[in-house]
Design an enzyme around this catalytic site. Structure first.
Site, short mmCIF file in Angstrom:
data_model
loop_
_atom_site.label_atom_id
_atom_site.label_comp_id
_atom_site.label_asym_id
_atom_site.label_seq_id
_atom_site.Cartn_x
_atom_site.Cartn_y
_atom_site.Cartn_z
N GLN A 123 0.85 -1.20 0.00
CA GLN A 123 0.00 0.00 0.00
C GLN A 123 0.89 1.25 0.00
O GLN A 123 2.10 1.15 0.25
CB GLN A 123 -0.87 0.02 1.27
CG GLN A 123 -2.26 -0.54 1.06
CD GLN A 123 -3.15 -0.35 2.28
OE1 GLN A 123 -2.68 -0.17 3.39
NE2 GLN A 123 -4.45 -0.43 2.06
N ASP A 187 -9.18 1.39 -3.54
CA ASP A 187 -9.85 0.16 -3.96
C ASP A 187 -10.74 0.18 -5.22
O ASP A 187 -10.29 -0.13 -6.29
CB ASP A 187 -10.64 -0.40 -2.78
CG ASP A 187 -9.69 -0.84 -1.66
OD1 ASP A 187 -8.53 -0.37 -1.61
OD2 ASP A 187 -10.11 -1.67 -0.83
N GLU A 421 -15.75 6.45 8.23
CA GLU A 421 -14.78 6.01 7.22
C GLU A 421 -14.85 6.94 6.00
O GLU A 421 -13.83 7.35 5.46
CB GLU A 421 -15.10 4.56 6.83
CG GLU A 421 -14.08 3.89 5.96
CD GLU A 421 -14.48 2.45 5.65
OE1 GLU A 421 -15.62 2.04 5.99
OE2 GLU A 421 -13.65 1.73 5.05
#
Ligand code: 2M8
Length: 457
Positions: A123, A187, A421
């Site tokens: 990542q 993502d 989030e």
């Protein structure tokens, strides 16, 4: 409420979120911060670095522990996995897919550590940013200890960057090649729609997603995308996570501009660290130069004057309008004229300018684009880490007032909604996981800056 009091209250709340997500490992203070309870029970790479950054403002020792746990997962090649599955983790009782049994790092990859199981993806490398900030806080209290911490982590961070600049840049463009959308951290962003079109899952074993136990499908990646994520992961596993073998015929290879820009600012921090330790800096300087050339040579669209990811398989720029186009501003390496053009786009309704959204923060996707979905994960919602990067980018180009507005809008949002989030740009509603660690961590950073600004006035 008085500004200062208001900020202090928010500061306390953000601390509670971070500390509430701490997972203790053993009895010697070791542990890590999960991104959120339930859906993300392990240690994620860039989440951990954001958390460490957040802690560094008030508890640098805890920040050091976070990084120590993260680097326990480092492979001997320098590769730093995107998930570390620590043992003795009570949370690990819960099913997570794809978990340690899926990746099988220890039995498959020669370079993987034997003490801890990890994933086989990486990542964006935020760790150096956290490390440098930890040092700056520690050095005020104890110079010797601060120096020791730099010495402990410098070789680890250096080999991570070296891995990314070599194994993940065989083309020598100064830009990082990702093998999987999960490696970008963005993502299911439309950035990856085109390259994923060519990925056709075959012979996929049956599997059960664990994310849907916590969050409804409408807020998460589609099933078709998930199949592709699993398929790509299995391909990497079949190649024993060996870069040389993967590179030959892997069906997803993209030069990621956000990953590469984050690596650039991480290299800058690595340079400061090397200087503080009296290490040779020539290699790091060369990496920094290479990025500047590569970004403009391969990622600049001369017509729209925007920066895009580059698909190595089709040989084309991926012209999608997302927050990703703005992230290279953090580097300060985008020539001023191009940066001015990019910043001007922020005034457009597409990016929530002119009152087009409930919240004036950067959405993950332009809201007028056909692929925009206001509540679906990385396909439209506002993410706070992305806005934190934009905040830094604006400051890198002297846009202090704009940056301050962004910071205030971000604080208003978390004050009203809490540390979610992600958030819908249209309604402003908090979505996905609650009490999300990096939302708290970046709030701490912004608050700290505003409090300092206030006291210096
Ligand atoms: C999301 O990614 C994981 C897979 O790694 C998931 O979809 O379950 C992304 O938002 C990623 O950027 C983030 O690091 C991770 C944990 O917060 O969740």
């Amino acid at each position: 409420m008085q500004k200062n009091k208001r900020y202090q209250k928010l500061y306390q709340k953000a601390r509670q979120v971070l500390e509430g997500n701490w997972v203790q490992l053993g009895d010697k203070g070791e542990g890590f911060t999960r991104p959120a309870q339930g859906i993300y029970p392990y240690q994620w790479n860039w989440d951990a670095a954001f958390s460490a950054y957040g802690y560094s403002h008030y508890w640098p020792e805890r920040a050091v522990e976070e990084l120590r746990s993260l680097f326990k997962g480092q492979w001997s090649s320098g590769f730093l996995p995107h998930i570390i599955f620590h043992q003795n983790n009570q949370e690990a009782e819960r099913p997570y897919f794809p978990g340690p049994h899926f990746w099988q790092s220890r039995s498959i990859a020669q370079a993987a550590p034997s003490e801890v199981a990890t994933s086989g993806l990486t990542q964006p490398p935020v760790a150096a940013l956290a490390l440098w900030h930890i040092y700056k806080e520690l050095v005020l209290k104890d110079k010797t200890y601060a120096h020791q911490i730099l010495k402990e982590f410098y070789p680890k961070v250096y080999t991570l960057h070296q891995y990314l600049h070599t194994q993940r840049d065989p083309e020598k463009w100064g830009l990082v090649t990702i093998y999987h959308p999960w490696e970008s951290g963005f993502d299911n962003s439309p950035r990856w729609d085109k390259p994923l079109e060519k990925v056709k899952p075959r012979n996929l074993p049956e599997y059960t997603r664990s994310d849907l136990d916590y969050v409804a499908l409408q807020y998460r990646p589609s099933q078709a995308n998930y199949d592709k994520y699993i398929y790509l992961s299995l391909k990497l596993k079949n190649k024993t996570y060996h870069d040389g073998k993967i590179y030959k015929d892997h069906p997803f290879k993209v030069k990621d501009i956000t990953f590469s820009s984050i690596l650039y600012i991480a290299d800058q921090r690595l340079l400061y660290i090397a200087k503080a330790l009296g290490e040779d800096t020539s290699q790091i300087q060369a990496w920094l130069e290479k990025f500047k050339q590569g970004l403009l040579a391969y990622c600049l669209d001369s017509q729209t004057k925007l920066l895009y990811d580059f698909d190595l398989i089709s040989g084309r720029l991926l012209r999608v309008k997302t927050a990703g186009n703005f992230i290279p501003l953090i580097t300060g390496a985008v020539p001023k004229k191009i940066a001015d053009d990019i910043i001007r786009h922020l005034n457009e309704p597409n990016y929530c300018g002119q009152g087009a959204c409930a919240i004036k923060l950067l959405p993950s996707v332009g809201i007028q684009e056909p692929y925009f979905q206001p509540e679906n994960y990385w396909r439209g919602p506002i993410w706070l880490n992305v806005n934190w990067f934009l905040w830094r980018g604006l400051r890198a180009y002297g846009r202090q007032k704009r940056a301050l507005n962004l910071a205030q809008n971000l604080l208003d949002l978390v004050e009203k909604q809490g540390f979610y989030e992600f958030y819908s740009p249209i309604s402003g509603q908090g979505l996905g996981a609650r009490n999300f660690s990096w939302s708290a961590a970046v709030t701490l950073e912004i608050l700290d800056d505003l409090i300092k600004l206030k006291t210096s006035q």
